[in-house]
Design an enzyme around this catalytic site. Structure first.
Site, PDB file in Angstrom:
ATOM      1  N   CYS A  67      44.875  30.494  36.140  1.00 41.69           N
ATOM      2  CA  CYS A  67      44.725  31.833  36.726  1.00 41.69           C
ATOM      3  C   CYS A  67      43.547  31.869  37.690  1.00 41.69           C
ATOM      4  O   CYS A  67      43.649  32.395  38.801  1.00 41.69           O
ATOM      5  CB  CYS A  67      44.555  32.856  35.606  1.00 41.69           C
ATOM      6  N   CYS A  68      42.413  31.304  37.273  1.00 39.81           N
ATOM      7  CA  CYS A  68      41.232  31.277  38.146  1.00 39.81           C
ATOM      8  C   CYS A  68      41.498  30.445  39.401  1.00 39.81           C
ATOM      9  O   CYS A  68      40.986  30.741  40.478  1.00 39.81           O
ATOM     10  CB  CYS A  68      40.028  30.703  37.404  1.00 39.81           C
ATOM     11  N   CYS A 128      34.759  28.996  35.865  1.00 36.20           N
ATOM     12  CA  CYS A 128      36.047  29.259  36.502  1.00 36.20           C
ATOM     13  C   CYS A 128      36.386  28.214  37.544  1.00 36.20           C
ATOM     14  O   CYS A 128      37.500  28.197  38.068  1.00 36.20           O
ATOM     15  CB  CYS A 128      36.047  30.646  37.147  1.00 36.20           C
ATOM     16  N   CYS A 159      36.432  39.140  35.659  1.00 34.59           N
ATOM     17  CA  CYS A 159      37.648  39.947  35.601  1.00 34.59           C
ATOM     18  C   CYS A 159      37.679  40.750  34.303  1.00 34.59           C
ATOM     19  O   CYS A 159      37.179  40.301  33.271  1.00 34.59           O
ATOM     20  CB  CYS A 159      38.876  39.045  35.695  1.00 34.59           C
ATOM     21  N   CYS A 168      38.920  39.185  30.972  1.00 32.77           N
ATOM     22  CA  CYS A 168      38.181  37.987  30.540  1.00 32.77           C
ATOM     23  C   CYS A 168      36.694  38.237  30.341  1.00 32.77           C
ATOM     24  O   CYS A 168      35.912  37.289  30.224  1.00 32.77           O
ATOM     25  CB  CYS A 168      38.371  36.863  31.562  1.00 32.77           C
TER      26      CYS A 168
END
Length: 242
Positions: A116-117, A233, A205, A208
């Site tokens: 995702c990162c 990340c 985010c 997270c």
């Protein structure tokens, strides 16, 4: 492209004894095409220090699409306070749609945050850094003793350099502690993210990030379901695949 032929190790040794303002002054005076990375957190210190040294400033922020509402408001507050442009870098829609279609919106809880990162942060950052000769970050050694204890004041960014360009990275706050950062924020009366008043220290985010308890390290509020050594990340790790 700026010609910058300094011996980086020697320069780092020299600048490590300087104040953040002196480091910023060196960076901004040696590079015309240099950008400040603003994360919507304590990086406001960089803008407060730099806005009197260079005009205009080139500032960018990574808009992952998953930030807290307070962070978006804070970014806009900083833009208005300093009368600067803040370029927001967003993920590529097709890659993001592919991920969420295949795995949903919260796959990182099951298989880790790296994928995702990579889409929401690393690719937009790489896109931005391809357009500059150097960048400035708010990294500090005390943010994560396990992964950032060796943060240099100036370094070659091996993660985002290319065969055609040696990208230089400045970390003016590397030797400052969290306490020094917040003393400066209070003394200078600069804007800060409202989330800091709710127990958030390291802010990323929304899914997270969570507040930390007394005596917990700030990075314990990030990706809390993963091992401490994985709490990065990829923005500041030198072994990212190009």
């Amino acid at each position: 492209m700026t010609q910058f032929n300094h011996d980086i190790e020697a320069l780092n040794a020299e600048l490590s004894t300087k104040s953040p303002r002196e480091i910023l002054k060196f960076a901004l005076s040696n590079f015309n095409n240099i950008a400040i990375s603003f994360s919507g957190s304590e990086d406001v210190v960089l803008i407060e220090l730099a806005h009197k040294l260079a005009n205009p400033l080139q500032v960018f922020s990574l808009d992952t699409g998953r930030l807290h509402p307070e962070t978006y408001r804070f970014i806009d507050k900083v833009r208005k306070h300093y009368k600067i442009d803040i370029e927001t870098m967003s993920p590529q829609p097709d890659k993001l749609q592919e991920l969420t279609k295949e795995k949903g919106l919260f796959s990182f809880y099951e298989d880790g945050h790296a994928e995702c990162c990579g889409i929401r942060k690393i690719e937009p950052l790489r896109r931005k850094l391809a357009t500059v000769d150097a960048w400035i970050t708010g990294q500090r050694k005390d943010q994560s003793p396990g992964t950032r204890s060796n943060v240099a004041v100036v370094e070659v960014d091996e993660a985002f350099s290319t065969e055609d360009k040696r990208l230089i990275k400045f970390n003016p706050l590397a030797n400052w502690t969290s306490e020094e950062v917040w003393n400066y924020i209070r003394m200078s009366e600069v804007p800060y993210n409202e989330l800091h008043e709710q127990g958030y220290i390291s802010i990323g985010c929304e899914p997270c990030t969570r507040p930390v308890l007394p005596n917990q390290h700030e990075r314990e509020g990030r990706w809390w379901w993963e091992e401490a050594t994985q709490k990065e990340c990829g923005l500041h790790v030198g072994n990212i695949e190009k």
